[in-house]
Scaffold this active site. Sequence first.
Site, mmCIF file in Angstrom:
data_model
loop_
_atom_site.group_PDB
_atom_site.id
_atom_site.type_symbol
_atom_site.label_atom_id
_atom_site.label_comp_id
_atom_site.label_asym_id
_atom_site.label_seq_id
_atom_site.Cartn_x
_atom_site.Cartn_y
_atom_site.Cartn_z
ATOM 1 N N GLY A 204 0.806 -1.224 0.000
ATOM 2 C CA GLY A 204 0.000 0.000 0.000
ATOM 3 C C GLY A 204 0.832 1.264 0.000
ATOM 4 C CB SER A 205 3.987 2.267 1.535
ATOM 5 O OG SER A 205 3.337 2.440 2.769
ATOM 6 N NE ARG B 69 -6.979 -2.867 2.516
ATOM 7 C CZ ARG B 69 -6.855 -3.324 3.755
ATOM 8 N NH1 ARG B 69 -5.697 -3.221 4.379
ATOM 9 N NH2 ARG B 69 -7.878 -3.890 4.367
ATOM 10 C CD GLU C 177 -3.490 -5.278 1.211
ATOM 11 O OE1 GLU C 177 -3.506 -4.719 2.316
ATOM 12 O OE2 GLU C 177 -2.717 -4.929 0.290
ATOM 13 C CG HIS D 88 2.433 -9.659 -27.478
ATOM 14 N ND1 HIS D 88 2.731 -9.703 -28.819
ATOM 15 C CD2 HIS D 88 2.106 -8.370 -27.221
ATOM 16 C CE1 HIS D 88 2.616 -8.494 -29.349
ATOM 17 N NE2 HIS D 88 2.229 -7.670 -28.400
ATOM 18 C CE LYS E 49 4.042 -5.610 6.800
ATOM 19 N NZ LYS E 49 3.419 -4.309 6.736
HETATM 20 O O1 PA5 Z 1 -1.755 -2.912 2.678
HETATM 21 C C1 PA5 Z 1 -0.925 -3.306 3.507
HETATM 22 O O2 PA5 Z 1 -1.146 -3.382 4.717
HETATM 23 C C2 PA5 Z 1 0.456 -3.699 3.023
HETATM 24 O O3 PA5 Z 1 0.480 -3.822 1.637
HETATM 25 C C3 PA5 Z 1 1.485 -2.677 3.529
HETATM 26 O O4 PA5 Z 1 1.288 -1.429 2.910
HETATM 27 C C4 PA5 Z 1 2.887 -3.203 3.268
HETATM 28 O O5 PA5 Z 1 3.063 -4.407 3.973
HETATM 29 C C5 PA5 Z 1 3.970 -2.224 3.668
HETATM 30 O O6 PA5 Z 1 3.741 -1.705 4.947
HETATM 31 P P1 PA5 Z 1 3.884 -0.126 5.149
HETATM 32 O O7 PA5 Z 1 2.865 0.468 4.214
HETATM 33 O O8 PA5 Z 1 3.555 0.116 6.578
HETATM 34 O O9 PA5 Z 1 5.281 0.218 4.779
#
Ligand code: PA5
Length: 347
Positions: free
Chosen positions: A52-53, A147, A232, A248, A341
């Site tokens: 999400g980041s 997200r 998610e 393709h 994590k």
């Molecule tokens: O949506 C989520 O929770 C993940 O995709 C996180 O964004 C990803 O694990 C990275 O964590 P962060 O956004 O805290 O760096």
Amino acid sequence: MTHWDDPKALAEIDRSGMSKLLREFPEQAAQAWKLAVDVPEFERLAICGMGGSAIGGDFLRLYLARKGLSKPIFVIRNYALPPFVDEKTLVFAVSYSGNTEETLSCFEQALGRKCPLIAVTSGGKLAQLAQENGVRLISIPPGVPPRAALGYLFLPLLKSLKPLLDADEIEEEFSETLEVLQELAVRYGEAPEAKNPAKQLAQAWHKRIPVLYGSDHLTDMVAWRWKAQINENAKSPAYAHALPELSHNEIMGWEWPEFQTAFVYTLLRDLEEPRALHRRFELCRKLLEELYQTVLEVQGKGEGMLARLLSLSYLGDWSSYYLALLYGVDPTPVPLIEEIKKRLAAR
Ligand code: PA5
């Protein structure tokens, strides 16, 4: 009756309040626009982040490329910076939590290589390291899933780069974007299914595997965002691919009859897609229509590219949310992501 027609059932499923965050996205965008910082001169741009980041970095890359920024832009989803990242590369290290190990690793390497560096985070080790090393920090509010913070993870970066672009045009595009998002927050949040494309998409995807096709003109990474949101929020598999590449190879998988009931295809179009891509999209749609009962097609709202990009992304946020309701799962928790994590941290 579906859950979204019954507020009590809806509240029971959306226990953690994702709908509120979705409704507040236009306000988040307005706040995020105020968080820009000055950037030094640079030759290349690298945005480091995960999940999400990282998606804000993809949107930035697409938008800047379409606006003609001639500097190379890279989104790095990994532990290691590529060798070309040097003291002439502006690096944004983006982690909502501030504790993502891949992003922290890139941050430390960028420090070592004396890159101009900006950290974007709501706290954690990244905020701490930035403060200890005198690195400029874009500090964003904590307390939401990464997200749901796309506005904070994308718009401050874009506005910080405004001096490299047509500043008036960007401001106009941003104003239009806010208007479009405000209108869509009401429509996607409140309209009944007959008038609500987000609910209609969710119904079409229900109990099938959504496959999302964009194009490398503007919508490939929006398709990727939709995929991640479906994964998610709805805890469902979903896949994304993009034209022209998919024509393709991927299309050979369309013909197998046993799979035709399993997948549902959604095409993410854009009104300015170049002629060659437009033709390929049209042909692909025709072929899909011959093979499948349902082929869905969507497009962003608004005239400016920013409104089209973010409104299309926003439709994926809402439709994945409604899909979660159809499956009866709380959209917010992501237990398997947290488990990975936790296990990594325990090693
Ligand atoms: O949506 C989520 O929770 C993940 O995709 C996180 O964004 C990803 O694990 C990275 O964590 P962060 O956004 O805290 O760096």
